[in-house]
Design an enzyme around this catalytic site. Structure first.
Site, PDB file in Angstrom:
ATOM      1  N   CYS A  44      28.735  33.871  37.090  1.00  0.00           N
ATOM      2  CA  CYS A  44      29.271  35.059  36.431  1.00  0.00           C
ATOM      3  C   CYS A  44      29.925  34.772  35.079  1.00  0.00           C
ATOM      4  CB  CYS A  44      30.268  35.765  37.348  1.00  0.00           C
ATOM      5  SG  CYS A  44      31.537  34.691  38.035  1.00  0.00           S
ATOM      6  N   HIS A  76      35.601  39.011  33.176  1.00  0.00           N
ATOM      7  CA  HIS A  76      36.028  37.630  32.954  1.00  0.00           C
ATOM      8  C   HIS A  76      36.265  37.413  31.462  1.00  0.00           C
ATOM      9  CE1 HIS A  76      35.370  36.833  37.046  1.00  0.00           C
ATOM     10  NE2 HIS A  76      34.300  36.073  37.027  1.00  0.00           N
TER      11      HIS A  76
END
Lengths: 349, 349, 349, 349
Positions: free
Chosen positions: B149, B242
């Site tokens: 990710c 993120h």
């Protein structure tokens, strides 16, 4: 070691703000110091402190402090030492005035930090810089500063490495608590479920202040330490405790065991002198795979120790590690009070 | 461009977990694909999906999907494409079985990512790696993976720099959302008012996967890209998105204006092909001093764009910047679906 | 008052869980008690505690405790008192076995709370209920329980009102901290930026336990207090400290000044006996318009006081107010330890 | 149904604040309305909106809006409708001036809400109150208000119960999101890991506004609805979405099935008229044991539906349930825009 006789009278400037409140929380039962004056902006002059302040510390405010009247920030107020928690928009001039008025000004503000004749002091790291005050022109008064909240923990972790191996390069990315922004500081609208990748002027401080603190005292000035620092500073949804992810390149080869040893055995002058606010161990190395963490470790040794963990090789520089320090204690009011304790014992002659 | 005729039948493996739910949320109204099978562990076989799942997506589950019966993870289930959201403890074998059974396996699991004959694919970055499947031994079936990710967003930001100037060194510190850990994932006890400076195996992935993705396709294998990466990965109290603080050293000299131009003008094959899940602009550069921020920008272009900001010189390497990508969309299910869209058009012959 | 001679040997059952850790944190420097045995599930039998536990308390674990070997939960282990932090799935039987084995079992589990011969004890509220143990059939052993975490604070606030005016009706809506759910407890996925309006079995406990605690001791049983309670329980993104918004209808007319007086002057038996864990003031009334708040007040008197604020007329019942108590201290381990201190002095004869 | 011809020109007053931004976010692609003027304090007059505003919405600001010049709040600006997001310190007078200037003022401010000749309007609940404007003395202009953010959802849930059975008593405890406080609003220092049990003037509004909204239109005034409400209002660390724990006593006996039916089948005038901002179902009943939750359900039907769950008997009143509505959409800008849509179709003659 401790001063003889009566407690030393101290004043707190900027007493109603967050740093001011933290000063009072830490000083209200201090063994050496006694708060004799609280000063704030003229607007609140004459009000009872307990009335003027929105007390946000978890320790209750002592009734004797709550009863004190707020005064304006002039050197006519009582006290030998003045702890300055003033906003940087006014701190510069007021602190100078207090120093001229004979006060030992222990400042947490950034205004005088980088002045060539002002010690930027961490008692465990560069107590010899105290002598710099002889270059000041304030008569019996003087100004001593402590570093930026994130710089203090960083430099404490770097210092034993600098001593043993020398430091060439530092990369640091910070994740900083909201209490570092004072009050009201960061809007909840901005930080709940969020990260803010910018703190005004912070990276500049992190890239410059350590060079002065680790620099060498040359009678009338500080020769800056030679290394390169790159900082990226972020605000995260944490109340207290600044984290730093650090990569470091040393000037000489070191083993991880030696580095950890350098940290865990480190003792500074405050430890030798057993100053009241000195932690037994300024640097704690934690073995836990996912340590240190703000919530678990920020209050180690009453918030005066720096917690370090995850030392491992860095593919780019030599080593990486994570560090944590309590930003309003070790990184602000606590460090300032330790500075005052040091000067009480070591008063530059 | 779009496939003719009927929708392509697809299955979702690991349909009840968080990534599985995200696959379903993104697929349930997809213009090209039609969910025809949902598979999970044997334990829940035969249950209605709506009953077996604790639906935690903000988009409501379509009744038609809720009515589907869960099946076990064997290639006897319907579908041409199998989206795998399986846990890595079982993904390796099940995905191989599906590929042997003739499925195009589009996997978000890490198991096959670094296998020499498996494309680790970001359609905007390395679509030519698709050809690697010719080396696979699965008959008409095949396995395609998308990266970790945090790697996906990082590599997308690095790719235009690598193309124009070459990259020598990367330092990255991440602040990752809790949704990246699945469900139940991170305990609230651990993350409220806290940062966890460790995510199992994450730094290893960030330091290795980009080398394969940016590597050059050599008919039967990928020649890894030559650069050094150092990663420090942290979990922060953020739901989605993120963040990465990046420092980068380029192989040739670049100006900030050129770097920003390289990002903002970047278009990949999915943009040319106008794939349904392709963002118009894969890389967004934001001028705001304190941008990007997870809460404000993670859903840019439906979560498929990477947001970049704060480009500035790095005293240690050349440049630093901050990047943000939506970890469960761009960094997981969304990237996988884009992979499936690409292969639908570009099916390796 | 305090027991003569050596410290009383105590065991902690369920020592690795969150409540077990809290017991150890509070007991490891207790003036009367000495931890001599730590027990957990068989799986961890024989391991050093320091190795088996993921210590999540902010107070460091004493090395002497860390070195202790975990034992299985049988009454062959050492100790006179057994503090039970066992999960309710196993607590019922194990606690009975320990009581039969001669232990004074001080339990935080819900299993025996509503048994007719088991005291559901808050030392400040119903110490006379201790006598109920004479009805128990455990020989020299016995079982004493403390209430549910949210019930403890609520009943402490209601008790002085019940004494002076009688209580007819209570409406309470709670906002409870995540630590109340143990570990891993509430998933961060579920609680960041969220409220969960349901806690399994909680409302039932809040609507029933107070009736027993405030009930009158009738030699062999407790006559329940006559009032009606309605509870709505919510989980909020707070670490520690359960809040309750209460409306109450009294049996007789009261003035706000009298109610506040009833709270602030309230003293119970633990205060008279000066038990080591007893707060000086069990009930604190706060004048601040927006007090109490979990973060500021949960640790009042080491987490053993209940903070109350915002007393004002209720248009529906008579009065409304807000209360706060520390759920893992006053509402769990701390209350249990106070129970043990009480019984040490008041041992039913 | 929809207005013929060109879009209706509208102005936004208080355009830079949080509610102002939300108005613009919802209006910038509205099918009936076209933003032709943005007004704010004189300080920012003449600046480009994109420059003056710190845009904090997740939807990007349209360049055409960003380019508009900010004007001062006088009725000389363009537009037929003025959406007022003004601070209550100035809203009263400015809104009157705009009404006198011929504007239809659609206000989210509290200043005129309780005036006897001003509709306090929720289009699904009391559209007939629109006629009240005939009592206003503004010529062709008029002022229409929407209720407080927490009141809107509460009254929508109560309305079908009031219609079928009548309501006698309401107890409500709220857990409100920080966005309700505007910007900067709640300090992060105050709300991270915390609950604030007080919101200035909120309980007063919750206890009074519903009586007017549910009241009956009597040609020149509103006869207030007869019931008693008690409110306790709290701020919790949630971004968007106000939760309410409600207990209600009905005037006649109802079954839970009938209550749920009353909610789920409820349709108001906006649904009949198919107004662009009207949700298909204004009230959603959720079966999930722990639903509704802010993070999962606040954006149901674009934030215009109220989510209800956990209907169960109340030991004190008759029924309890939990409700959730999006405070800045359904409870503020969205409701105001729906008011404007209603008046566009139903213009009082």
């Amino acid at each position: 070691m401790q001063p003889k006789g009566k407690k030393i009278p101290v004043a707190v400037l900027g007493a109603t703000g967050m740093v001011g409140q933290k000063f009072i929380e830490l000083l209200q039962e201090h063994p050496w110091f006694e708060i004799v004056a609280l000063a704030a902006s003229e607007r609140s002059e004459g009000q009872r402190y307990g009335q003027a302040v929105q007390w946000r510390m978890a320790t209750p405010l002592l009734p004797s402090i709550a009863e004190m009247k707020l005064q304006s920030c002039t050197p006519h107020i009582a006290g030998d030492i003045a702890f300055s928690a003033l906003d940087s928009s006014v701190a510069g001039e007021i602190e100078s005035t207090f120093a001229k008025g004979g006060f030992i000004v222990i400042s947490n503000s950034r205004n005088h930090r980088m002045h060539s004749d002002v010690p930027l002091l961490i008692p465990e790291v560069n107590p010899e810089h105290l002598e710099l005050v002889h270059a000041q022109k304030y008569g019996s008064g003087m100004i001593i500063t402590n570093p930026n909240c994130v710089v203090c923990g960083l430099v404490m972790a770097l210092h034993p490495l600098a001593q043993r191996w020398g430091i060439d390069t530092v990369q640091v990315t910070t994740m900083q608590a909201v209490s570092g922004a004072g009050y009201p500081g960061v809007a909840s609208f901005d930080i709940i479920d969020n990260v803010i990748p910018y703190i005004a002027s912070e990276e500049e401080k992190v890239e410059s202040e350590p060079l002065k603190i680790l620099g060498s005292f040359q009678k009338t000035y500080i020769e800056p330490y030679q290394m390169v620092i790159s900082a990226q500073c972020n605000r995260v949804p944490v109340m207290d405790g600044h984290m730093g992810c650090v990569s470091v390149k040393l000037k000489e080869k070191a083993s991880p065991a030696d580095i950890i040893d350098a940290w865990t055995t480190f003792q500074g002058l405050p430890q030798t002198l057993k100053l009241p606010s000195a932690p037994s161990f300024p640097l704690l190395y934690m073995d836990g795979l996912n340590h240190p963490q703000p919530k678990l470790h920020r209050l180690s040794e009453k918030g005066m120790s720096v917690s370090i963990g995850r030392l491992r090789p860095c593919p780019v520089l030599d080593w990486k590690f994570t560090l944590l320090s309590h930003n309003t204690i070790r990184g602000a009011a606590g460090c300032a009070i330790l500075n005052a304790e040091l000067i009480t014992i070591m008063k530059p002659s």
